[in-house]
Design an enzyme around this catalytic site. Structure first.
Site, PDB file in Angstrom:
ATOM      1  N   ARG A  57      59.846 -71.057  25.318  1.00 54.87           N
ATOM      2  CA  ARG A  57      60.469 -71.219  24.004  1.00 54.87           C
ATOM      3  C   ARG A  57      59.610 -72.060  23.053  1.00 54.87           C
ATOM      4  O   ARG A  57      59.903 -72.130  21.863  1.00 54.87           O
ATOM      5  CB  ARG A  57      61.845 -71.876  24.156  1.00 54.87           C
ATOM      6  CG  ARG A  57      62.807 -71.072  24.990  1.00 54.87           C
ATOM      7  CD  ARG A  57      64.132 -71.781  25.095  1.00 54.87           C
ATOM      8  NE  ARG A  57      64.791 -71.841  23.806  1.00 54.87           N
ATOM      9  CZ  ARG A  57      65.582 -70.911  23.321  1.00 54.87           C
ATOM     10  NH1 ARG A  57      65.845 -69.845  24.028  1.00 54.87           N
ATOM     11  NH2 ARG A  57      66.127 -71.048  22.141  1.00 54.87           N
ATOM     12  N   TRP A  84      58.574 -76.327  19.814  1.00 59.72           N
ATOM     13  CA  TRP A  84      57.777 -75.443  18.962  1.00 59.72           C
ATOM     14  C   TRP A  84      57.879 -76.073  17.585  1.00 59.72           C
ATOM     15  O   TRP A  84      58.952 -76.111  16.983  1.00 59.72           O
ATOM     16  CB  TRP A  84      58.357 -74.030  18.974  1.00 59.72           C
ATOM     17  CG  TRP A  84      57.517 -73.050  18.209  1.00 59.72           C
ATOM     18  CD1 TRP A  84      56.407 -72.405  18.669  1.00 59.72           C
ATOM     19  CD2 TRP A  84      57.734 -72.584  16.867  1.00 59.72           C
ATOM     20  NE1 TRP A  84      55.909 -71.579  17.690  1.00 59.72           N
ATOM     21  CE2 TRP A  84      56.696 -71.663  16.580  1.00 59.72           C
ATOM     22  CE3 TRP A  84      58.680 -72.850  15.889  1.00 59.72           C
ATOM     23  CZ2 TRP A  84      56.597 -71.022  15.352  1.00 59.72           C
ATOM     24  CZ3 TRP A  84      58.583 -72.213  14.664  1.00 59.72           C
ATOM     25  CH2 TRP A  84      57.550 -71.300  14.404  1.00 59.72           C
ATOM     26  N   ASN A 100      66.934 -78.725  18.713  1.00 60.97           N
ATOM     27  CA  ASN A 100      66.318 -77.413  18.513  1.00 60.97           C
ATOM     28  C   ASN A 100      66.874 -76.869  17.206  1.00 60.97           C
ATOM     29  O   ASN A 100      68.088 -76.789  17.047  1.00 60.97           O
ATOM     30  CB  ASN A 100      66.692 -76.493  19.687  1.00 60.97           C
ATOM     31  CG  ASN A 100      66.330 -75.045  19.405  1.00 60.97           C
ATOM     32  OD1 ASN A 100      65.407 -74.766  18.650  1.00 60.97           O
ATOM     33  ND2 ASN A 100      67.064 -74.129  20.016  1.00 60.97           N
ATOM     34  N   GLU A 149      53.241 -50.943  19.216  1.00 62.45           N
ATOM     35  CA  GLU A 149      53.464 -51.932  20.270  1.00 62.45           C
ATOM     36  C   GLU A 149      52.154 -52.267  20.976  1.00 62.45           C
ATOM     37  O   GLU A 149      51.878 -53.431  21.290  1.00 62.45           O
ATOM     38  CB  GLU A 149      54.512 -51.391  21.257  1.00 62.45           C
ATOM     39  CG  GLU A 149      54.671 -52.173  22.553  1.00 62.45           C
ATOM     40  CD  GLU A 149      55.168 -53.604  22.381  1.00 62.45           C
ATOM     41  OE1 GLU A 149      55.484 -54.009  21.253  1.00 62.45           O
ATOM     42  OE2 GLU A 149      55.201 -54.333  23.398  1.00 62.45           O
ATOM     43  N   LYS A 151      50.618 -56.067  21.172  1.00 60.01           N
ATOM     44  CA  LYS A 151      50.269 -56.768  22.421  1.00 60.01           C
ATOM     45  C   LYS A 151      48.864 -57.366  22.318  1.00 60.01           C
ATOM     46  O   LYS A 151      48.625 -58.484  22.735  1.00 60.01           O
ATOM     47  CB  LYS A 151      50.321 -55.821  23.627  1.00 60.01           C
ATOM     48  CG  LYS A 151      51.688 -55.423  24.089  1.00 60.01           C
ATOM     49  CD  LYS A 151      52.474 -56.492  24.836  1.00 60.01           C
ATOM     50  CE  LYS A 151      53.372 -57.296  23.946  1.00 60.01           C
ATOM     51  NZ  LYS A 151      54.582 -56.830  23.462  1.00 60.01           N
ATOM     52  N   GLU A 180      48.734 -60.297  19.845  1.00 61.68           N
ATOM     53  CA  GLU A 180      49.498 -61.432  20.348  1.00 61.68           C
ATOM     54  C   GLU A 180      48.770 -62.212  21.428  1.00 61.68           C
ATOM     55  O   GLU A 180      48.734 -63.436  21.390  1.00 61.68           O
ATOM     56  CB  GLU A 180      50.784 -60.823  20.921  1.00 61.68           C
ATOM     57  CG  GLU A 180      51.947 -61.706  20.977  1.00 61.68           C
ATOM     58  CD  GLU A 180      53.189 -60.975  21.449  1.00 61.68           C
ATOM     59  OE1 GLU A 180      53.117 -59.857  21.986  1.00 61.68           O
ATOM     60  OE2 GLU A 180      54.262 -61.561  21.284  1.00 61.68           O
ATOM     61  N   HIS A 219      45.442 -40.337   5.182  1.00 62.79           N
ATOM     62  CA  HIS A 219      45.927 -40.849   3.895  1.00 62.79           C
ATOM     63  C   HIS A 219      45.375 -42.245   3.598  1.00 62.79           C
ATOM     64  O   HIS A 219      45.886 -42.927   2.722  1.00 62.79           O
ATOM     65  CB  HIS A 219      47.458 -40.853   3.878  1.00 62.79           C
ATOM     66  CG  HIS A 219      48.036 -39.477   4.021  1.00 62.79           C
ATOM     67  ND1 HIS A 219      48.021 -38.554   3.010  1.00 62.79           N
ATOM     68  CD2 HIS A 219      48.597 -38.861   5.092  1.00 62.79           C
ATOM     69  CE1 HIS A 219      48.572 -37.421   3.436  1.00 62.79           C
ATOM     70  NE2 HIS A 219      48.919 -37.586   4.708  1.00 62.79           N
ATOM     71  N   LYS A 232      58.624 -67.717  22.450  1.00 64.21           N
ATOM     72  CA  LYS A 232      59.290 -66.474  22.823  1.00 64.21           C
ATOM     73  C   LYS A 232      60.544 -66.206  22.003  1.00 64.21           C
ATOM     74  O   LYS A 232      60.783 -65.104  21.553  1.00 64.21           O
ATOM     75  CB  LYS A 232      59.638 -66.490  24.309  1.00 64.21           C
ATOM     76  CG  LYS A 232      60.175 -65.142  24.749  1.00 64.21           C
ATOM     77  CD  LYS A 232      59.941 -64.876  26.174  1.00 64.21           C
ATOM     78  CE  LYS A 232      60.344 -63.468  26.524  1.00 64.21           C
ATOM     79  NZ  LYS A 232      59.414 -62.460  25.984  1.00 64.21           N
TER      80      LYS A 232
HETATM   81  C1  AGP Z   1      56.788 -59.402  21.548  1.00 64.00           C
HETATM   82  O1  AGP Z   1      55.808 -59.412  22.502  1.00 64.00           O
HETATM   83  C2  AGP Z   1      57.202 -60.615  20.956  1.00 64.00           C
HETATM   84  N1  AGP Z   1      56.863 -61.796  21.523  1.00 64.00           N
HETATM   85  C3  AGP Z   1      58.172 -60.584  19.805  1.00 64.00           C
HETATM   86  O2  AGP Z   1      57.733 -59.625  18.909  1.00 64.00           O
HETATM   87  C4  AGP Z   1      59.645 -60.346  20.175  1.00 64.00           C
HETATM   88  O3  AGP Z   1      59.818 -59.047  20.662  1.00 64.00           O
HETATM   89  C5  AGP Z   1      60.525 -60.605  18.931  1.00 64.00           C
HETATM   90  O4  AGP Z   1      60.341 -61.926  18.516  1.00 64.00           O
HETATM   91  C6  AGP Z   1      61.988 -60.321  19.175  1.00 64.00           C
HETATM   92  O5  AGP Z   1      62.510 -61.130  20.187  1.00 64.00           O
HETATM   93  P1  AGP Z   1      63.935 -60.829  20.803  1.00 64.00           P
HETATM   94  O6  AGP Z   1      63.830 -59.516  21.528  1.00 64.00           O
HETATM   95  O7  AGP Z   1      64.215 -61.966  21.718  1.00 64.00           O
HETATM   96  O8  AGP Z   1      64.892 -60.730  19.655  1.00 64.00           O
END
Ligand code: AGP
Length: 618
Positions: free
Chosen positions: A27, A75, A102, A487, A491, A494, A510, A613
């Site tokens: 988190r 965070w 938090n 996606e 990845k 990220e 385009h 996360k």
């Molecule tokens: C994906 O790898 C992410 N870390 C991120 O995009 C994630 O899917 C997004 O923040 C949504 O999270 P959630 O599914 O917990 O809502």
């Protein structure tokens, strides 16, 4: 999006807190800290950086045996990730009170001026510290900790979960929740608090999800819940179905590697008990809240989600439109919330979230409900706010996902999306029983096919390792291959910090084709040539267009595709499947590719920089 844990009971509190923080570190990992009360004294240790730094600090400056305490992993929002800004924060002239938070306290500036006027000395740049001082000031005035805590949390604006311990009251942890997650773990002679059940699942599986604007008074012999106005609150207990060992690496090099490998099980568990051997669906959790009549009256579906979950939403859109013939739009939750969307009582809003705590998605569903829509959640975390605030929930049973980069949650979300699409298709008569059963049986074959893809994952990993020097990678796909391309790009951005973009293959000409130059790696999702509406020839043409301009093509294609190898430098084959269900298979080599590439660069794949996360701020 910080992680919080609280404990009261006979075990070694430091061990419980550090164990909980380890499971919550996904988190946030900018800093970590704990406070315990032992022998009538409050002791605090905190350190910038990952949890390991705090553990070393505790080894160098051991904490006493204690039976009550709180812990935090941060965070950063207000204030840089330094030792001073790490939580807990102490309050009062004698620093007898310790607080973790938090969320974001929006009115902290005016409250800080007030606390300073009462003599408070601030040690950090955080918004959180103000709450510690105000509660301590209030307590000095009235001598009642619960009353003081309640008075102050009622004055805070914004999003917060706050936990407090005080050395004068060594038997109680106080907690409050508004717009940020909080779950209580119920033990035998011990009780827990956590941002989610992962914080305490190794100790107890009995849990209560705390409601909005509620206070928790946690003692060894009981847990009391009150609304912010002081009236009693009650919630049903639930049993956590996560296995504690599922939240540990179990010998894998990273959580991400383990979670990629967990996918056959995640897909199988999401289907379990929901499809009979004839391929027919039983989804009681849905039918109880959405009788068939309601499903028939839906005239539009809006899917809200963020990041990877939104790509699961895109795939779900293709499935629902094809199988259930209902118009679907997919919206990023934060965009949906702050425009003027058209929502009627016949609109079904589907919210997809692994954590169930993503603030953007929570704000979107609250808004949708205000506008009169029914909300159906697809969620992986029991007790999450999203599930509690939705009309019905289809749980994905992916188990705890710890790595920041989502993998098994995505394939489980897409699987749940297929179940929803088939349910709607049957209920609305868009699918005959025979068609629904055929598709249902295809769905039942998915876990074994996912296993087969993993068995050939080596190739994707080898390619990823070889391409560690790439400056940019592009991804192309059509139909469900399009969100899977996005996606794949996400990845890579990220966890490998490489420029990557996913495009609809048809869109290339385009504009984006201008990016192609000699040697540009492009990963293309190629659909099956055998499907009657196959887009295979069109994707092959797109490949030829980019190869003519120097692109190096890696294709993800279905077994038995005899032509694709003539057009690509490398082909990674996945088992044949229904064209919509291919999304679950095509994404897996992309996950393996990103993991291998980031690993070859020596990066921390589980905790990539700047990310957390669960994004619990807007
Ligand atoms: C994906 O790898 C992410 N870390 C991120 O995009 C994630 O899917 C997004 O923040 C949504 O999270 P959630 O599914 O917990 O809502």
């Amino acid at each position: 999006m910080c992680g919080i844990v609280g404990y009261v009971g006979p075990k070694s509190t430091v061990d419980v807190l550090i164990g909980g923080l380890r499971r919550l570190e996904y988190r946030g990992y900018d800093s970590a800290g704990v406070s315990v009360v032992a022998n009538g004294h409050l002791e605090t240790r905190k350190k910038a950086g990952k949890l390991g730094n705090l553990e070393s600090e505790i080894t160098n400056h051991p904490l006493p045996i204690a039976h009550i305490g709180i812990g935090h992993t941060r965070w950063a929002t207000h204030g840089a990730p330094t030792d001073q800004n790490a939580h807990p924060h102490l309050g009062g002239p004698t620093s007898k009170l310790s607080l973790i938070h938090n969320g974001i306290i929006e009115n902290f500036a005016e409250l800080k001026a007030e606390a300073i006027a009462h003599g408070a000395k601030f040690a950090s740049e955080t918004d959180s510290e103000v709450a510690a001082h105000l509660i301590a000031i209030e307590y000095e005035r009235n001598g009642d900790l619960i009353e003081s805590f309640s008075t102050v949390v009622n004055r805070l604006h914004g999003a917060f979960t706050i936990l407090v311990v005080h050395e004068d009251q060594p038997d109680v942890v106080l907690a409050a929740r508004r717009n940020a997650p909080l779950v209580v773990g119920l033990g035998d002679g011990e009780n827990f608090l956590g941002s989610d059940v992962a914080a305490f699942v190794e100790h107890t599986k009995r849990a209560i999800s705390v409601g909005q604007d509620e206070i928790v008074i946690l003692r060894t012999d009981g847990v009391e819940l009150r609304h912010f106005d002081g009236t009693p609150a009650t919630h049903e207990e639930f049993t956590v179905d996560w296995d504690a060992s599922a939240a540990s690496k179990g010998g894998w090099s990273s959580f991400m590697a383990k979670e990629i490998a967990d996918q056959p099980q995640a897909v199988a568990d999401t289907l379990m008990g929901r499809l009979d051997s004839d391929g027919l669906i039983t989804l009681p959790e849905l039918f109880e809240d959405f009788p068939v009549a309601d499903m028939k009256s839906i005239d539009r579906i809006i899917i809200v989600a963020c990041g990877t979950a939104s790509y699961a939403g895109d795939v779900t859109k293709y499935a629902i439109e094809k199988w259930a013939r209902v118009p679907v739009q997919v919206e990023l939750s934060h965009e949906f919330r702050y425009r003027s969307p058209i929502v009627t009582p016949n609109t079904l809003v589907v919210a997809i979230s692994q954590s169930g705590e993503t603030m953007d998605t929570l704000m979107a569903i609250r808004y949708a409900r205000e506008l009169g829509a029914k909300v159906l959640a697809i969620c992986n975390t029991q007790g999450a706010t999203l599930a509690r605030e939705s009309n019905a929930t289809i749980y994905t049973h992916a188990g705890p996902e710890v790595a920041v980069a989502s993998t098994k949650a995505l394939t489980a979300q897409i699987t749940a999306g297929y179940l929803l699409a088939l349910t709607l298709g049957s209920a609305r008569g868009a699918l005959t029983t025979a068609e629904a059963a055929r598709l249902g049986k295809e769905l039942l074959k998915l876990p074994a096919k996912v296993q087969d893809v993993l068995a050939t994952a080596k190739q994707a990993e080898e390619l990823g390792t070889k391409m560690a020097g790439a400056k940019s990678v592009l991804f192309l796909g059509r139909n469900v291959g399009y969100p899977i391309a996005m996606e794949g790009a996400l990845k890579l951005k990220e966890i490998a910090y490489i420029h990557a973009e996913g495009f609809a293959a048809g869109e290339l000409k385009h504009g984006p084709i201008a990016l192609i130059e000699e040697g540009q790696p492009v990963i293309v999702i190629v659909p099956s040539p055998d499907d009657e509406d196959s887009l295979h020839p069109k994707v092959i043409s797109n490949i030829q267009e980019i190869r003519a301009r120097g692109a190096k093509v890696i294709a993800i294609a279905q077994e038995g595709d005899k032509t694709v190898a003539d057009y690509a430098e490398h082909v990674l084959y996945v088992p044949q499947s229904d064209p919509i269900m291919a999304a679950v298979l095509d994404v897996i080599p992309l996950q393996g590719f990103a993991l291998a590439l980031a690993t070859a660069l020596g990066l921390d794949v589980d905790q990539p920089r700047n990310l957390a996360k669960s994004v619990t701020v807007e």
